[in-house]
Design an enzyme around this catalytic site. Structure first.
Site, PDB file in Angstrom:
ATOM      1  N   HIS A  50       0.831  -1.210   0.000  1.00  0.00           N
ATOM      2  CA  HIS A  50       0.000   0.000   0.000  1.00  0.00           C
ATOM      3  C   HIS A  50       0.868   1.264   0.000  1.00  0.00           C
ATOM      4  O   HIS A  50       0.602   2.226  -0.721  1.00  0.00           O
ATOM      5  CB  HIS A  50      -0.910  -0.041   1.233  1.00  0.00           C
ATOM      6  CG  HIS A  50      -1.740   1.185   1.418  1.00  0.00           C
ATOM      7  ND1 HIS A  50      -1.444   2.144   2.357  1.00  0.00           N
ATOM      8  CD2 HIS A  50      -2.852   1.632   0.778  1.00  0.00           C
ATOM      9  CE1 HIS A  50      -2.337   3.108   2.302  1.00  0.00           C
ATOM     10  NE2 HIS A  50      -3.205   2.834   1.346  1.00  0.00           N
TER      11      HIS A  50
ATOM     12  N   GLU B 177       2.243   1.764  -3.394  1.00  0.00           N
ATOM     13  CA  GLU B 177       1.212   2.342  -4.275  1.00  0.00           C
ATOM     14  C   GLU B 177       1.166   3.873  -4.109  1.00  0.00           C
ATOM     15  O   GLU B 177       1.177   4.615  -5.095  1.00  0.00           O
ATOM     16  CB  GLU B 177      -0.146   1.722  -3.919  1.00  0.00           C
ATOM     17  CG  GLU B 177      -1.339   2.336  -4.623  1.00  0.00           C
ATOM     18  CD  GLU B 177      -2.471   2.677  -3.664  1.00  0.00           C
ATOM     19  OE1 GLU B 177      -2.853   3.856  -3.592  1.00  0.00           O
ATOM     20  OE2 GLU B 177      -2.966   1.753  -2.978  1.00  0.00           O
ATOM     21  N   HIS B 178       1.170   4.335  -2.857  1.00  0.00           N
ATOM     22  CA  HIS B 178       1.132   5.784  -2.615  1.00  0.00           C
ATOM     23  C   HIS B 178       2.342   6.474  -3.233  1.00  0.00           C
ATOM     24  O   HIS B 178       2.225   7.512  -3.882  1.00  0.00           O
ATOM     25  CB  HIS B 178       1.128   6.060  -1.101  1.00  0.00           C
ATOM     26  CG  HIS B 178      -0.237   6.154  -0.510  1.00  0.00           C
ATOM     27  ND1 HIS B 178      -0.673   7.243   0.179  1.00  0.00           N
ATOM     28  CD2 HIS B 178      -1.277   5.283  -0.511  1.00  0.00           C
ATOM     29  CE1 HIS B 178      -1.908   7.049   0.603  1.00  0.00           C
ATOM     30  NE2 HIS B 178      -2.298   5.859   0.198  1.00  0.00           N
TER      31      HIS B 178
ATOM     32  N   GLU C  26      -5.014   7.834   7.228  1.00  0.00           N
ATOM     33  CA  GLU C  26      -5.856   6.883   6.476  1.00  0.00           C
ATOM     34  C   GLU C  26      -6.156   5.658   7.343  1.00  0.00           C
ATOM     35  O   GLU C  26      -7.281   5.165   7.382  1.00  0.00           O
ATOM     36  CB  GLU C  26      -5.134   6.467   5.176  1.00  0.00           C
ATOM     37  CG  GLU C  26      -5.975   5.579   4.282  1.00  0.00           C
ATOM     38  CD  GLU C  26      -5.248   5.166   3.000  1.00  0.00           C
ATOM     39  OE1 GLU C  26      -4.095   5.577   2.793  1.00  0.00           O
ATOM     40  OE2 GLU C  26      -5.847   4.418   2.206  1.00  0.00           O
TER      41      GLU C  26
END
Lengths: 424, 421
Positions: free
Chosen positions: B64, B67-68, B139
């Site tokens: 994740h 991905e960012h 998040e």
């Protein structure tokens, strides 16, 4: 795409949109209603009561079983708040007859089911079936209590109560517990009959091909009702405030949420649409680029606006203790737009993004129906080409002017605990 | 190769680029927009792998985080560049994959070039990672720690699984994201983002020729580095039969999950479809069981059933709100026993199959939905994106009854509860 509009009964408008790209049919039935504290829970209950059974399918689960057998046809009810009014709507979707494996007449069957639910509900002695009503009301009470579960939705709801205090827009979507507890099955049946008689009705059908049966069935259904339409306006601008109202609430949660509501008196709708997009909604948007990326104050920070209330709402999730810093950073972005201090290319990017959103909406039957309904609520005809022309005519100066009209009316803070949260 | 759906008439072109990247294009000329998805089989459950003779262990949330950070390059960030093109872009990391995507009405070619460029050209610095950590931390707070809907899911996974990383949040934890370094991200990119690991799927107002031409220019040829994800050893038993936690909720939220052995490939799709049908049959909205529990006030309209499956896990679950979650679980177990004993009614089963068929035909009817369906099929290594409508008619009552016996075992159930606190 062909669009045809007609009035099939007094105050009942029907828009048929033919588009051969789609494999399914969609019919949305919108009833425009004034919002009052007493009737809000009834509206919410009707979304459930009218879609879970009917005189034709009275047994629990029978209607769902029928929908399953019709290739997952669907018939939910819903409620959209718009200004001081509510749009109570029902949405029937089903597979086009051409895709039925055994030649079943799906359109015929679904229309019978829909008109049955709405025009021949499951009543006994002038009231909804007692057992069904008991279950639906318990679901509603649980929903009202569960508002606290979704922190973001809860903060938005409380912010609306703060910003629009004393106006119908401050009433929670499903109403309040005391009113929900006092509603009876007979109240719901009586109000539904009144809605059928008096509410302005907007029917929108998105179909892959001509379905004469649809108009025929809907016209027949409304012909049995003596219509006396009572106009409902979706536009109800909130009056200007003398000073900003701050309200803070604490909750046992890791993150804090803030909701800032700005009001404006008069502004060009398209300029406000682009201003909203400039604040959030693209990768270059000011809140994303500055409040999140540059200052690292939050993960999400987004803006939306209600043309009906003349309100622009900004919401944000922040670390506890950083609420005021985030508020200042957000307000600074509005001030920058007011002064025209934004990247020169940003308005054009936002125009492209808006144009894309409109094009994408036209690529699904649900998107078309939603866009058409939104236009109708705003008193406009559904005309994507005209909408695009207006969008292209907005200048950067008009956007700055729109920002100049914003006045911070209220700030709602839902504060979490400051110790930094739980780590695994 | 052209693949056609005999039911809807939809078709797509599937080719393997000389770099090894698989590309699938569905031309839909009547639509106003086009969508592209670039996917890779690297998700949150990939926590240990070997490459170049080295074994690497990753902190939770690495896929994740990658991905960012891939969106950032030396010249700025891809998000801003997509915005300039009027394209709507996003990405997501799931348990078994990461997918980058956009939709556009204009400038599709430039946006596709950008997508292929930023995903293949990583640029990570310690400074940019430091900047990202608080954003991801927020998040995690928003979606994992403050959301009971998300929390109940992971609580159930923690109860069901002993070691499997599916029990960890996709975004990781506030601690684990602090352990991620630029070197680690580069290592993961080298290992999992080889062109031969990527799948590119486009649909809508775009031609296959256009996509292949852009891919021909933009896809890099790189010396292969073969990353081998390590098998995830996981006992068949559930870790604990019950798990509880407290949060600010109005009434207890629960999830009851049945753990069973995983399967892969087409068998996974078949078993997942069967699992969904069986759950709908036993406890779906139209089932007598669901109606009875609603009537008795044991559940409310938040109750739902679903299959959560992947190549290394298989869970069938029911969730909702209840003042007595244990009773709902016990009633569910009783109902399963009853259906297993009495057998499945072929007529109701056929109606549920028709419903699943209707859903399948209706759900893939836009460029974005088509691109997503093709990406899913390619990531799962399925031979066609149109398998669901082909498989459904072949599912039998007997198979469904076998699934009940094998995958809804009373000794493989866990109940997770979030209590008001």
């Amino acid at each position: 795409m062909q669009i045809r509009t007609s009035e099939i009964a007094g105050g009942v408008r029907c828009t048929e949109i033919l588009d051969s790209r789609f494999r399914g049919c969609l019919l949305t039935l919108h009833f425009a209603l004034p919002r009052e504290e007493k009737t809000a829970p009834v509206h919410a209950l009707l979304t459930d009561l009218l879609t879970g059974s009917s005189a034709d399918y009275p047994a629990p689960g029978a209607l769902n079983e029928k929908l399953d057998s019709l290739y997952a046809a669907d018939f939910p009810g819903s409620l959209t708040l718009c200004g001081d009014a509510a749009d109570l709507y029902f949405s029937a979707s089903w597979l086009d007859d051409a895709y039925a494996l055994n030649g079943e007449p799906l359109t015929d069957e679904v229309l019978s089911l829909v008109t049955g639910c709405l025009f021949r509900p499951h009543l006994k002695d002038g009231a909804f079936d007692a057992e069904r009503f008991r279950i639906c009301r318990q679901n509603l009470l649980d929903d009202i209590d569960a508002a606290v579960n979704d922190k973001r939705a809860y903060a938005l709801r409380r912010a609306a109560e703060t910003a629009f205090a004393g106006e119908p827009a401050s009433i929670p979507p499903q109403g309040t517990r005391p009113f929900a507890e006092s509603v009876t099955a007979a109240d719901c049946a009586a109000l539904w009959q009144e809605i059928l008689r008096t509410a302005p009705v907007d029917l929108i059908a998105v179909l892959p091909q001509e379905k004469p049966l649809l108009m025929q069935r809907l016209t027949e259904a409304f012909s049995g009702i003596r219509r006396e339409t009572r106009p409902v306006s979706f536009s109800a601008p909130s009056p200007p405030r003398v000073q900003t109202e701050y309200r803070t609430e604490e909750m046992d949660m890791i993150q804090s949420r803030i909701v800032m509501t700005y009001l404006y008196d008069r502004a060009d709708r398209m300029a406000m649409t682009l201003l909203c997009r400039m604040l959030s909604g693209t990768g270059s948007s000011l809140l994303f680029a500055n409040v999140r990326e540059k200052e690292g104050l939050c993960y999400d920070c987004s803006a939306s606006f209600s043309a009906a209330k003349h309100a622009l709402v900004i919401e944000c999730g922040v670390r506890p203790g950083m609420e005021q810093a985030a508020e200042a950073a957000i307000d600074a972005q509005i001030a920058a737009v007011r002064q025209g201090a934004f990247p020169a290319e940003l308005p054009e990017e936002c125009r492209l993004a808006e144009a894309f959103s409109a094009a994408a909406a036209q690529d699904s039957s649900g998107g078309i129906a939603r866009a058409a309904a939104a236009c109708h609520r705003a008193g406009l005809a559904y005309d994507p080409a005209e909408w695009l022309r207006q969008l292209n005519s907005v200048t950067p100066a008009q956007i700055a002017e729109a920002a100049g009209k914003l006045r911070l009316a209220s700030v709602f803070r839902l504060c979490g605990r400051e110790e930094g949260g739980r780590a695994d | 190769m052209i693949i056609t759906d005999p039911v809807t008439g939809d078709s797509c072109l599937l080719v393997t680029h000389e770099s090894g990247m698989r590309i699938c294009v569905a031309e839909q000329p009547g639509f106003h927009t086009a969508s592209a998805q670039l996917g890779v089989r690297f998700g949150s459950v990939h926590r240990r792998f070997s490459a170049d003779g080295q074994t690497v262990t990753l902190p939770a949330g690495t896929a994740h985080f990658l991905e960012h950070k891939l969106y950032e390059n030396a010249d700025g960030d891809a998000v801003t560049q997509f915005a300039r093109l009027g394209a709507s872009d996003n990405a997501y990391t799931a348990f078994d994959r990461t997918v980058y995507y956009f939709s556009a009405q204009q400038h599709f070619a430039e946006a596709l070039t950008l997508l292929l460029d930023f995903v293949q050209n990583p640029y990570f610095t310690e400074r940019s990672l430091e900047k990202e950590r608080p954003i991801i931390a927020q998040e995690i707070c928003e979606y994992s720690l403050d959301s009971p809907d998300d929390r109940i899911f992971f609580l159930l996974m923690e109860g069901l699984f002993h070691r499997h990383p599916v029990r960890c949040d996709v975004a990781g934890t506030l601690d684990s994201i602090g352990q991620i370094t630029p070197e680690l991200l580069y290592q993961c990119h080298r290992a999992f983002y080889q062109p031969s690991d990527l799948v590119l799927c486009c649909a809508g107002s775009v031609t296959a020729g256009e996509v292949l031409e852009i891919a021909g220019r933009a896809v890099k040829r790189r010396p292969p580095v073969k990353a081998v994800p390590e098998p995830i050893p996981e006992p068949e038993t559930v870790r604990v039969p019950e798990l509880r936690e407290q949060m600010t909720v109005s009434k207890p939220q629960f999830a009851a999950g049945f753990k069973s052995p995983p399967v892969t490939g087409e068998a996974l799709l078949r078993q997942t479809l069967l699992g969904e049908l069986v759950l709908d049959y036993i406890a779906g909205q139209s089932s007598p069981f669901c109606q009875r529990l609603l009537s008795e006030g044991l559940i409310n309209d938040t109750f739902s059933v679903s299959a959560f499956t992947g190549e290394s896990w298989f869970v069938l679950m029911a969730e909702g709100e209840s003042d007595t979650p244990e009773r709902v679980r016990d009633e569910l177990l009783r109902e399963i026993t009853l259906v297993a004993r009495e057998g499945i009614d072929p007529e109701r089963f056929a109606a549920l199959k028709r419903a699943a068929y209707g859903d399948a035909v209706l759900s893939v009817n836009s460029p974005a939905a088509s691109a997503e369906a093709m990406t899913d099929a390619l990531i799962r290594r399925l031979p066609s994106p149109y398998l669901v409508t082909a498989l459904l008619p072949s599912l039998t009552v007997r198979e469904a009854e076998t699934l009940i016996a094998e995958r809804l075992r009373p000794d493989r159930v866990c109940l997770a509860v979030i209590e008001p606190g």
